[in-house]
Structure formats: C-alpha cells, structure tokens
Design an enzyme around this catalytic site. Structure first.
Site, PDB file in Angstrom:
ATOM      1  NE  ARG A 150      -0.462   0.527   4.950  1.00  0.00           N
ATOM      2  CZ  ARG A 150      -1.067   0.892   6.075  1.00  0.00           C
ATOM      3  NH1 ARG A 150      -2.392   0.834   6.136  1.00  0.00           N
ATOM      4  NH2 ARG A 150      -0.386   1.291   7.129  1.00  0.00           N
ATOM      5  CB  VAL A 167      11.838  -5.643   6.765  1.00  0.00           C
ATOM      6  CG1 VAL A 167      11.497  -5.631   5.287  1.00  0.00           C
ATOM      7  CG2 VAL A 167      11.055  -4.583   7.536  1.00  0.00           C
ATOM      8  CG  ASN A 178       7.721   1.754   0.923  1.00  0.00           C
ATOM      9  OD1 ASN A 178       7.542   2.959   0.993  1.00  0.00           O
ATOM     10  ND2 ASN A 178       6.768   0.889   1.220  1.00  0.00           N
ATOM     11  CE1 TYR A 194       8.465   7.095   9.925  1.00  0.00           C
ATOM     12  CE2 TYR A 194       8.719   9.484   9.954  1.00  0.00           C
ATOM     13  CZ  TYR A 194       8.486   8.315   9.267  1.00  0.00           C
ATOM     14  OH  TYR A 194       8.289   8.354   7.901  1.00  0.00           O
ATOM     15  CE  LYS A 248      11.300   6.572   7.764  1.00  0.00           C
ATOM     16  NZ  LYS A 248      11.420   5.539   6.707  1.00  0.00           N
TER      17      LYS A 248
END
Length: 257
Positions: free
Chosen positions: A23, A71, A97, A162, A166
């Site tokens: 998605r 993953v 992704n 998060y 990143k």
C-alpha cells in the site's frame, strides 16, 4: 554515460524489489517501476496480499513476484532476495520502503514501540540492503533507494523515535554509497513530507493538525504517493548514474524555511 548521450529514464529489462509494497508509497513505487520497464518483486508483510497489485503490473506486460517479507525477520529478508534472484536471474534495484512510526510524546514512548520502529525502519533497511548488496556486488551493478523522511532533518513532535530512525537512514545511505561505489552500486534516499497514504490518513483527518502541516508546506498541499515514486524511478534510472550517497527531499518546501 558519454557526453553526447541524452538522459535515459527507462528500466527495460531490469529487476526491482520493493519492500512494504502492499500500500501507500510502496504500492506506487512498484507500479511506477513497472511502468518504466522493470519486472517487480513485491515484498509483502503477508504474501496473501498484493494480488491486485501483481495483476496491475502484469497488465503492463511486466512480471510480478509476490514474496513473504517481514523485514523484522532476517530469514525472510534473505529468502525474499534468494527467491527474486532464482526467479528473475538478477536483482538490479532495491527500494527499502517498509516503515512505521507509532506516535507518542517522548516521555511516554513504550519500549516495545521503540524496538519495533528501529527494527523495521533501520535494522530492516540495513539487512535488506546487505542481502541485496551481496547480489549487486557480484553483478557489479545495483541501485538501492531508501525511504527516508523530512523527519530525518526536522523535528516532528510525538515522532521522536521515527525521526531518529529516518535521520539514521540518511547517514546509512552515505555509508553504503561510499563502501559500494567501487562495485557500480549507487545508494540514495528520498525524504518525503506528509503524503496521502493509509498511514497518514488518521492524523490528517484532524483539522488543526492538517492546517498546521499545510502552513509549513510552501506548495500548500499534501503530497501524493506517485510524486515520491517518480523520484525513486529517477534514482533507479541511468539518468541518475552519477548520484550516490544523496537524500533527495520531496517535501513541498517544508525544510526550506
């Protein structure tokens, strides 16, 4: 590329693997890569999903391969890479992704949410890159594109874990680019702003939050998944052959302020 060659953006005859392909941005990347000419392996948290996506790719005249690929499971990462190479004979492009980010104030973050975010966003990206990199080193060719975020460059309240994962993706991208450049492997990342996906839908339904987000984006709108996929296709293409170690912002101008 010679001085007189014009840019080439097609991926005819190449094989791509997209993690988290079911998605959102992953779904768009899989379709965009197929549209550009690549056959696409779909890394799925549940291999029973992705049937419609595989059908769309095959409708373009490309081959699609659905793979069980959680993953957080290194065995599933390796098996997915092995199945891709066994099926297609090679692996040219990896799009890392798969990602998530449970929201919470820093003082309230739970250890299990911290561990899961790091496991998917950072550890999963590293070990998928490692498994694909081993194949690409033998081939003397590869393109790895990681999904970073503007959150790796600016702080987003309630998203501290998060954000740090990143930020780490940005530096991991540089590290792998430097190590693997000698094998004609490029490693880059894209760093999107808020994109209309199932993962952002709930937050963006809050009128005050949405208004604050839009006030920070110079273009004044939320991004679409295909706008991220467009940059992924570019970085995977021959046109980007001299770009490596870079993180390309797709943020509508958020970080320009």
């Amino acid at each position: 590329m010679n001085n007189n060659d014009f840019p080439q953006f097609d991926l005819q005859g190449q094989v791509a693997l997209v993690t988290g392909a079911a998605r959102g941005i992953g779904h768009a990347c899989a379709l965009a890569l197929a549209h550009a000419g690549a056959d696409v392996a779909l890394g799925l948290l549940n291999v029973q999903s992705g049937g419609d996506l595989a059908g769309e790719i095959e409708g373009m005249g490309r081959n699609a391969l659905r793979l069980q690929m959680d993953v957080t499971r290194l065995d599933q990462i390796q098996q997915a890479i092995d199945e891709t190479v066994a099926h297609f004979g090679r692996l040219d492009i990896l799009v890392n992704n798969a990602g998530l980010g449970p929201s919470n104030l820093a003082e309230n973050v739970r250890e299990e949410d911290f561990d899961l975010t790091v496991a998917v966003n950072l550890k999963g990206t590293f070990f998928a890159s490692q498994a694909a990199g081993r194949v690409m080193i033998k081939q003397k060719y590869g393109r790895i594109i990681n999904l970073g975020s503007q959150a790796g460059l600016v702080a987003l309240p309630t998203e501290s874990v998060y954000c740090i994962t990143k930020a780490a993706i940005t530096h991991l991208t540089k590290c792998l680019a430097v190590e693997w450049g000698q094998y004609n492997i490029t490693v880059n990342a894209v760093a999107p702003t808020f994109i209309n996906t199932p993962g952002t839908a709930e937050a963006l339904e809050d009128d005050a939050f949405r208004a604050d987000v839009l006030s920070r984006i110079a273009l004044g709108r939320i991004g679409e998944p295909m706008e991220v996929a467009s940059a992924v296709v570019f970085l995977a293409s021959p046109a980007a052959s001299l770009i490596t170690g870079d993180t390309l912002l797709i943020d509508g101008g958020w970080t320009a302020r």
